[in-house]
Design a protein around this motif. Structure first.
Motif, PDB file in Angstrom:
ATOM      1  N   ASN A  78     -12.439   2.439   0.715  1.00 32.81           N
ATOM      2  CA  ASN A  78     -12.276   1.380   1.713  1.00 32.81           C
ATOM      3  C   ASN A  78     -13.252   0.227   1.542  1.00 32.81           C
ATOM      4  O   ASN A  78     -12.873  -0.943   1.637  1.00 32.81           O
ATOM      5  CB  ASN A  78     -12.444   1.973   3.122  1.00 32.81           C
ATOM      6  N   GLU A 129       0.811  -1.214   0.000  1.00 33.56           N
ATOM      7  CA  GLU A 129       0.000   0.000   0.000  1.00 33.56           C
ATOM      8  C   GLU A 129       0.848   1.269   0.000  1.00 33.56           C
ATOM      9  O   GLU A 129       0.377   2.327  -0.405  1.00 33.56           O
ATOM     10  CB  GLU A 129      -0.969  -0.013   1.177  1.00 33.56           C
ATOM     11  N   TYR A 168     -10.754  -7.905  -0.789  1.00 33.84           N
ATOM     12  CA  TYR A 168      -9.999  -8.772   0.126  1.00 33.84           C
ATOM     13  C   TYR A 168     -10.854  -9.947   0.592  1.00 33.84           C
ATOM     14  O   TYR A 168     -10.385 -11.093   0.654  1.00 33.84           O
ATOM     15  CB  TYR A 168      -9.525  -7.981   1.341  1.00 33.84           C
ATOM     16  N   CYS A 211      -7.196  -0.276  -7.479  1.00 29.64           N
ATOM     17  CA  CYS A 211      -8.276   0.431  -6.799  1.00 29.64           C
ATOM     18  C   CYS A 211      -7.688   1.450  -5.821  1.00 29.64           C
ATOM     19  O   CYS A 211      -6.920   1.082  -4.931  1.00 29.64           O
ATOM     20  CB  CYS A 211      -9.164  -0.556  -6.046  1.00 29.64           C
ATOM     21  N   ARG A 256     -11.022   3.107 -10.260  1.00 33.81           N
ATOM     22  CA  ARG A 256     -12.040   2.393  -9.496  1.00 33.81           C
ATOM     23  C   ARG A 256     -12.924   1.563 -10.428  1.00 33.81           C
ATOM     24  O   ARG A 256     -13.280   0.424 -10.117  1.00 33.81           O
ATOM     25  CB  ARG A 256     -12.899   3.387  -8.719  1.00 33.81           C
ATOM     26  N   LEU A 295      -6.991  -5.025  -6.560  1.00 36.83           N
ATOM     27  CA  LEU A 295      -6.458  -4.375  -5.369  1.00 36.83           C
ATOM     28  C   LEU A 295      -5.252  -3.499  -5.696  1.00 36.83           C
ATOM     29  O   LEU A 295      -4.992  -2.505  -5.006  1.00 36.83           O
ATOM     30  CB  LEU A 295      -6.063  -5.425  -4.324  1.00 36.83           C
ATOM     31  N   ARG A 314     -12.397  -1.969  -1.480  1.00 35.82           N
ATOM     32  CA  ARG A 314     -11.183  -2.756  -1.224  1.00 35.82           C
ATOM     33  C   ARG A 314     -11.464  -3.863  -0.202  1.00 35.82           C
ATOM     34  O   ARG A 314     -10.935  -4.973  -0.315  1.00 35.82           O
ATOM     35  CB  ARG A 314     -10.054  -1.845  -0.742  1.00 35.82           C
TER      36      ARG A 314
END
Length: 277
Positions: A142, A85, A149, A137, A104, A134, A145
């Motif tokens: 949040n 990240e 996950y 994005c 996005r 991931l 994402r």
């Protein structure tokens, strides 16, 4: 978007996505690895996201990590699909709001492709697509994402990569601490790997969010006796080992642990040891 596409009245989805992604570069370094829904399905969209995507579009990013398939079990600590990240944050510094929105949308397309692969039981491919999503994005989204996950954890659970599935669920609840499905998948993985205390804690958290959750209610009845049984077994094994050690120490003196008797005081609950010849 390029001037070529702006001046064209009719272009395909693939041409649009290729144009948006042709200049994207990612240098993502893998992190050190530490760490199902009853209907076994993945989520198709994040809350508040109305983006639609065609599953026929194929997108691939030229990253060395992406080309390495994770075909290893939890016996290996390697995790080739970790998301850096810090690198993502650096890559997003100069992006405009429109560019973030475009990314996005691309991530949503990749997620749709991952969902389709999951439904077709192509779990390796679904993991690849969720990972690609991931990596593109923007970090500010949040909820989207978190869904990526959680969906990826579902595929890893199917492949029995429980340790890595737990890691993905943990990331999902960090992004959305009310995400019941992520807690549920992690609780399942914990129970499968015999981490019963951790599993019970996740089910408790689920009930705080949704008191009517039937699987969590059932787990609150099922797990405590299993935990107590496990603890009694561990206690018995420990005492047996201590007894063997005591016998080894006492043997040169012609004694054994049979010469010592432990009695519990009913009032103080403490123990006293009595010697007998």
């Amino acid at each position: 978007m390029s001037d070529r596409l702006k001046s064209t009245n009719s272009v395909s989805n693939e041409e649009v996505i290729q144009d948006l992604t042709k200049n994207l570069e990612f240098s993502l370094r893998p992190d050190d690895d530490d760490g199902l829904n009853s209907s076994d399905h993945v989520e198709s969209c994040a809350s508040g996201d109305s983006s639609k995507a065609s599953p026929s579009v194929d997108i691939s990013f030229k990253d060395e990590d992406d080309e390495v398939k994770n075909e290893q079990s939890d016996k290996d600590d390697s995790d080739t699909d970790s998301i850096d990240e810090l690198s993502l944050k650096d890559a997003e510094v100069d992006l405009t709001d429109d560019q973030k929105s475009e990314r996005r949308s691309i991530a949503e397309t990749l997620k749709t492709m991952g969902n389709l692969a999951f439904k077709n039981e192509e779990y390796e491919r679904s993991i690849e697509k969720y990972t690609e999503a991931l990596k593109i994005c923007p970090l500010q989204f949040n909820e989207q994402r978190a869904v990526l996950y959680c969906n990826r954890s579902a595929a890893k659970l199917k492949l029995e990569r429980y340790k890595h599935a737990i890691k993905d669920c943990t990331k999902a609840v960090e992004l959305d601490d009310k995400y019941v499905k992520a807690y549920y998948r992690r609780a399942q993985c914990y129970e499968i790997t015999e981490k019963l205390d951790e599993s019970l804690e996740d089910y408790k958290q689920m009930l705080l969010i949704d008191p009517s959750h039937k699987e969590a209610q059932s787990a609150m009845v099922r797990l405590p006796p299993l935990i107590a049984e496990r603890n009694d077994k561990l206690k018995s094994e420990m005492l047996d080992k201590l007894k063997d050690l005591g016998n080894m120490i006492l043997k040169p003196f012609g004694l054994s642990t049979q010469n010592f008797q432990m009695e519990q005081d009913p009032e103080t609950k403490g123990y006293k040891i009595n010697f007998k010849q």
